[in-house]
Design a protein around this motif. Sequence first.
Motif, PDB file in Angstrom:
ATOM      1  N   ASP A  18       0.801  -1.222   0.000  1.00 33.59           N
ATOM      2  CA  ASP A  18       0.000   0.000   0.000  1.00 33.59           C
ATOM      3  C   ASP A  18       0.842   1.284   0.000  1.00 33.59           C
ATOM      4  N   ASP A  19       2.163   1.181   0.055  1.00 34.48           N
ATOM      5  CA  ASP A  19       3.021   2.348   0.036  1.00 34.48           C
ATOM      6  C   ASP A  19       3.937   2.239  -1.180  1.00 34.48           C
ATOM      7  N   VAL A  20       3.364   2.522  -2.369  1.00 33.14           N
ATOM      8  CA  VAL A  20       4.100   2.343  -3.622  1.00 33.14           C
ATOM      9  C   VAL A  20       3.839   3.515  -4.562  1.00 33.14           C
ATOM     10  N   SER A  21       4.686   3.614  -5.560  1.00 33.61           N
ATOM     11  CA  SER A  21       4.483   4.555  -6.655  1.00 33.61           C
ATOM     12  C   SER A  21       4.606   3.730  -7.936  1.00 33.61           C
ATOM     13  N   CYS A  22       3.473   3.394  -8.531  1.00 30.83           N
ATOM     14  CA  CYS A  22       3.473   2.520  -9.703  1.00 30.83           C
ATOM     15  C   CYS A  22       2.640   3.146 -10.820  1.00 30.83           C
ATOM     16  N   THR A  23       3.125   3.002 -12.044  1.00 33.61           N
ATOM     17  CA  THR A  23       2.393   3.499 -13.201  1.00 33.61           C
ATOM     18  C   THR A  23       2.478   2.475 -14.320  1.00 33.61           C
ATOM     19  N   HIS A  24       1.482   2.499 -15.182  1.00 36.14           N
ATOM     20  CA  HIS A  24       1.545   1.701 -16.401  1.00 36.14           C
ATOM     21  C   HIS A  24       0.781   2.440 -17.488  1.00 36.14           C
ATOM     22  N   GLY A  25       1.155   2.151 -18.727  1.00 34.41           N
ATOM     23  CA  GLY A  25       0.500   2.824 -19.832  1.00 34.41           C
ATOM     24  C   GLY A  25       0.705   2.086 -21.129  1.00 34.41           C
ATOM     25  N   CYS A  26      -0.092   2.489 -22.112  1.00 35.74           N
ATOM     26  CA  CYS A  26      -0.059   1.839 -23.416  1.00 35.74           C
ATOM     27  C   CYS A  26      -0.390   2.876 -24.484  1.00 35.74           C
ATOM     28  N   THR A  27       0.412   2.938 -25.532  1.00 39.36           N
ATOM     29  CA  THR A  27       0.093   3.772 -26.683  1.00 39.36           C
ATOM     30  C   THR A  27       0.187   2.934 -27.944  1.00 39.36           C
ATOM     31  N   ILE A  28      -0.725   3.196 -28.850  1.00 38.96           N
ATOM     32  CA  ILE A  28      -0.753   2.518 -30.148  1.00 38.96           C
ATOM     33  C   ILE A  28      -0.979   3.606 -31.187  1.00 38.96           C
TER      34      ILE A  28
END
Length: 136
Positions: free
Chosen positions: A63-73
């Motif tokens: 619960d103490d995180v810095s996470c990102t995700h993404g997708c481009t097409i």
Amino acid sequence: PEGTTSQLHKCIVGNASAKGVFDGNVQVLREAQRTDAQQLTRTLLLEPRATIHAKPNLQIVADDVSCTHGCTISDLDDTSMFYLQSRGISREAAREQLVLSFGLEVVEKMRPSDQSDGDAWKDLVSRVTADVRTAV
């Protein structure tokens, strides 16, 4: 705890009947507090009927995180093509330069910090360049 990861995935789909697949997964377990995780997938479609199935995925239990995700097409950027062509570069050469720079971003991140593996890296750049020229 306090781990970091940065995942960059790129795919170039260059044939109308081709299909690309990305099923990425980053897990952050409960014990991995203060983790910084990034996941990005970018796909370049060179033909109108080419397809990609992309599924970036973060599984976070901490619960103490810095996470990102993404997708481009996307396809090739018309503005970039126009810019290169307005400077006398042919359409074919502009297309090749844009596709090559897209693919070489990943290869550049693999450049060795010392010269011990420089020949292997140069060989990789040559192979990627040849593959892009074949695909374009």
